[in-house]
Scaffold this motif. Structure first.
Motif, PDB file in Angstrom:
ATOM      1  N   ALA A 100       0.938  -1.171   0.107  1.00  0.00           N
ATOM      2  CA  ALA A 100       0.366   0.347  -0.087  1.00  0.00           C
ATOM      3  C   ALA A 100       0.953   1.698  -0.110  1.00  0.00           C
ATOM      4  O   ALA A 100       1.079   2.453   0.513  1.00  0.00           O
ATOM      5  CB  ALA A 100      -1.025   0.028   0.631  1.00  0.00           C
ATOM      6  N   MET A 101       1.994   1.450  -1.225  1.00  0.00           N
ATOM      7  CA  MET A 101       2.983   2.520  -1.104  1.00  0.00           C
ATOM      8  C   MET A 101       1.641   3.717  -1.821  1.00  0.00           C
ATOM      9  O   MET A 101       0.835   3.793  -1.853  1.00  0.00           O
ATOM     10  CB  MET A 101       3.939   2.171  -2.446  1.00  0.00           C
ATOM     11  N   ALA A 102       2.143   4.668  -0.685  1.00  0.00           N
ATOM     12  CA  ALA A 102       1.726   5.286  -0.872  1.00  0.00           C
ATOM     13  C   ALA A 102       1.613   7.384  -1.919  1.00  0.00           C
ATOM     14  O   ALA A 102       3.185   6.626  -2.254  1.00  0.00           O
ATOM     15  CB  ALA A 102       1.052   6.989   0.131  1.00  0.00           C
ATOM     16  N   PRO A 103       1.369   7.926  -2.334  1.00  0.00           N
ATOM     17  CA  PRO A 103       2.078   8.867  -3.506  1.00  0.00           C
ATOM     18  C   PRO A 103       3.030   9.739  -2.348  1.00  0.00           C
ATOM     19  O   PRO A 103       4.198  10.270  -3.537  1.00  0.00           O
ATOM     20  CB  PRO A 103       0.535   9.375  -4.521  1.00  0.00           C
ATOM     21  N   MET A 104       3.112  10.216  -1.575  1.00  0.00           N
ATOM     22  CA  MET A 104       3.352  10.992  -0.657  1.00  0.00           C
ATOM     23  C   MET A 104       4.542  10.399  -0.708  1.00  0.00           C
ATOM     24  O   MET A 104       5.234   9.188  -0.199  1.00  0.00           O
ATOM     25  CB  MET A 104       2.761  11.889   0.283  1.00  0.00           C
ATOM     26  N   ASN A 105       6.141  11.621  -1.058  1.00  0.00           N
ATOM     27  CA  ASN A 105       7.128  11.481  -0.992  1.00  0.00           C
ATOM     28  C   ASN A 105       8.279  12.283   0.036  1.00  0.00           C
ATOM     29  O   ASN A 105       8.238  13.195  -0.301  1.00  0.00           O
ATOM     30  CB  ASN A 105       8.055  11.248  -2.129  1.00  0.00           C
TER      31      ASN A 105
ATOM     32  N   TYR B  66      10.751   8.567  -0.774  1.00  0.00           N
ATOM     33  CA  TYR B  66      10.912   8.482   0.438  1.00  0.00           C
ATOM     34  C   TYR B  66       9.318   8.308   0.496  1.00  0.00           C
ATOM     35  O   TYR B  66       8.703   9.433   1.703  1.00  0.00           O
ATOM     36  CB  TYR B  66      11.230   9.389   1.600  1.00  0.00           C
ATOM     37  N   ASN B  67       8.957   7.946  -0.572  1.00  0.00           N
ATOM     38  CA  ASN B  67       7.197   7.783  -0.306  1.00  0.00           C
ATOM     39  C   ASN B  67       7.106   6.564   0.787  1.00  0.00           C
ATOM     40  O   ASN B  67       7.736   5.971   1.280  1.00  0.00           O
ATOM     41  CB  ASN B  67       6.660   6.290  -1.840  1.00  0.00           C
ATOM     42  N   ALA B  68       5.679   6.747   1.403  1.00  0.00           N
ATOM     43  CA  ALA B  68       4.948   5.767   2.933  1.00  0.00           C
ATOM     44  C   ALA B  68       4.564   5.242   2.351  1.00  0.00           C
ATOM     45  O   ALA B  68       3.634   4.902   1.434  1.00  0.00           O
ATOM     46  CB  ALA B  68       4.455   6.964   3.623  1.00  0.00           C
ATOM     47  N   ALA B  69       4.514   3.974   2.959  1.00  0.00           N
ATOM     48  CA  ALA B  69       4.031   2.581   2.395  1.00  0.00           C
ATOM     49  C   ALA B  69       4.068   1.621   4.124  1.00  0.00           C
ATOM     50  O   ALA B  69       4.916   2.179   5.731  1.00  0.00           O
ATOM     51  CB  ALA B  69       4.687   1.696   2.005  1.00  0.00           C
ATOM     52  N   LEU B  70       2.879   0.968   4.285  1.00  0.00           N
ATOM     53  CA  LEU B  70       2.908  -0.598   5.388  1.00  0.00           C
ATOM     54  C   LEU B  70       4.040  -1.012   5.353  1.00  0.00           C
ATOM     55  O   LEU B  70       4.156  -1.647   4.082  1.00  0.00           O
ATOM     56  CB  LEU B  70       1.696  -0.189   5.381  1.00  0.00           C
ATOM     57  N   VAL B  71       3.811  -1.067   6.578  1.00  0.00           N
ATOM     58  CA  VAL B  71       5.059  -2.202   6.802  1.00  0.00           C
ATOM     59  C   VAL B  71       4.999  -3.035   8.020  1.00  0.00           C
ATOM     60  O   VAL B  71       4.319  -2.757   9.068  1.00  0.00           O
ATOM     61  CB  VAL B  71       7.015  -1.609   7.617  1.00  0.00           C
ATOM     62  N   MET B  72       4.707  -4.629   7.750  1.00  0.00           N
ATOM     63  CA  MET B  72       4.374  -5.506   9.067  1.00  0.00           C
ATOM     64  C   MET B  72       4.981  -6.740   9.024  1.00  0.00           C
ATOM     65  O   MET B  72       5.846  -6.569   7.097  1.00  0.00           O
ATOM     66  CB  MET B  72       2.772  -6.478   8.326  1.00  0.00           C
TER      67      MET B  72
END
Length: 324
Positions: A142-147, A260-266
């Motif tokens: 679920a990578m976000a467009p925000m960088n 540095y795109n934000a993404a969920l990490v699990m």
């Protein structure tokens, strides 16, 4: 009350990484009800611990996860505001945090030890996803467009006076008139290879000519806007103080700075047990553009609002949840 919870979470994070066996954080600071995110049978009563690092954007992102999971019916615990990337990472690797937003550049460079970033956002995400799963059993999704990459800024007045709009322009100004390019840099940016040392190499800047002042990151914004102590400064590209102070982001025309795109990490074990988590959170990630997260950051850093309130109000405005 929100500050109390944030303080508790920070203290809990310190205990956690000190190896004290902490298994649970505090309660979610604000209550929400279902919106477009409704109860998910598989998540009903599931115990989910959410973490974040200890700066504005990360706290907001952590609360977005918490409110989404709460609306889905999970039993959510709050461990936001943990000090530093490595502490958050250790907590995830040891199973003390289940899910967090992290950044692809941080994963590639800090966690995986890679020296050369991948210039394409999707390519960087896919490379981190593959390598971190193989090396550490961590799932990126679920990578976000925000960088939230590093950047250099200047005041609009300085941009007009100097004509500097790109990092190549900045490098040319240093070569021509070093005094006109006095630069404030944060302590980490000054030494990181994805900061000033690498920037100087990429743009053929003679580091010995740079009129550089090393200051705390928070000082850079106002100092650059005032254009007295420095005329250029190092920043995080999605910081809300950039538009608030009418600062101009210099274009990285040679694509030096990592993505540095934000993404969920699990952890893989958690992601496999609860695949619904990524499904619920993916629509949120899609809406997290640079413009959206910068505005949320601005509300905290400029207006002085609480991150939890800003996150909840955005979730309500987007229709994901309802306020209670």
């Amino acid at each position: 009350m929100n500050r109390w919870w944030r303080g508790l979470a920070a203290a809990a994070g310190l205990l956690l990484v000190a190896g004290c066996g902490l298994e649970s954080g505090g309660a979610v600071p604000l209550r929400v009800g279902p919106g477009s995110i409704g109860p998910v049978p598989e998540l009903e009563g599931a115990r989910i611990i959410v973490g974040s690092k200890d700066f504005t954007e990360q706290n907001i992102l952590g609360y977005l996860i918490e409110f989404a999971m709460s609306a889905a019916g999970a039993e959510v615990r709050d461990l936001t505001n943990i000090q530093g990337s490595n502490s958050l990472r250790d907590a995830q690797l040891h199973g003390q945090i289940d899910v967090a937003y992290d950044y692809t550049g941080t994963g590639w460079i800090n966690y995986l030890g890679k020296e050369t970033p991948i210039p394409d956002e999707v390519g960087q995400f896919e490379a981190v996803r593959e390598a971190d799963l193989a090396a550490h059993g961590m799932v990126w999704t679920a990578m976000a467009p925000m960088n939230n990459t590093y950047a250099l800024v200047t005041s609009s007045r300085t941009a007009e006076e100097t004509g500097v709009r790109t990092l190549s322009d900045y490098a040319a100004l240093i070569a021509k008139d070093p005094a006109a390019a006095a630069t404030c840099v944060g302590t980490e940016f000054n030494v990181r290879q994805d900061g000033f040392p690498g920037l100087a190499r990429k743009y053929n800047i003679d580091a010995g000519k740079v009129r550089k002042q090393i200051v705390q990151d928070a000082v850079v914004y106002q100092a650059t806007a005032d254009a007295k102590q420095c005329r250029f400064g190092s920043v995080a590209a999605t910081d809300g103080r950039i538009p608030a102070l009418n600062l101009v982001l210099l274009q990285d025309d040679q694509a030096f700075f990592p993505k540095y795109n934000a993404a969920l990490v699990m952890r893989k074990s958690f992601a496999d047990a609860h695949p619904q988590v990524a499904t619920v959170l993916e629509p949120i990630s899609r809406r997290l553009t640079n413009e959206e997260i910068t505005e949320l950051n601005r509300q905290v850093d400029v207006e002085g609002r609480e991150p939890a309130e800003v996150a909840r109000d955005w979730m309500v405005a987007q229709g994901f949840v309802t306020a209670r």
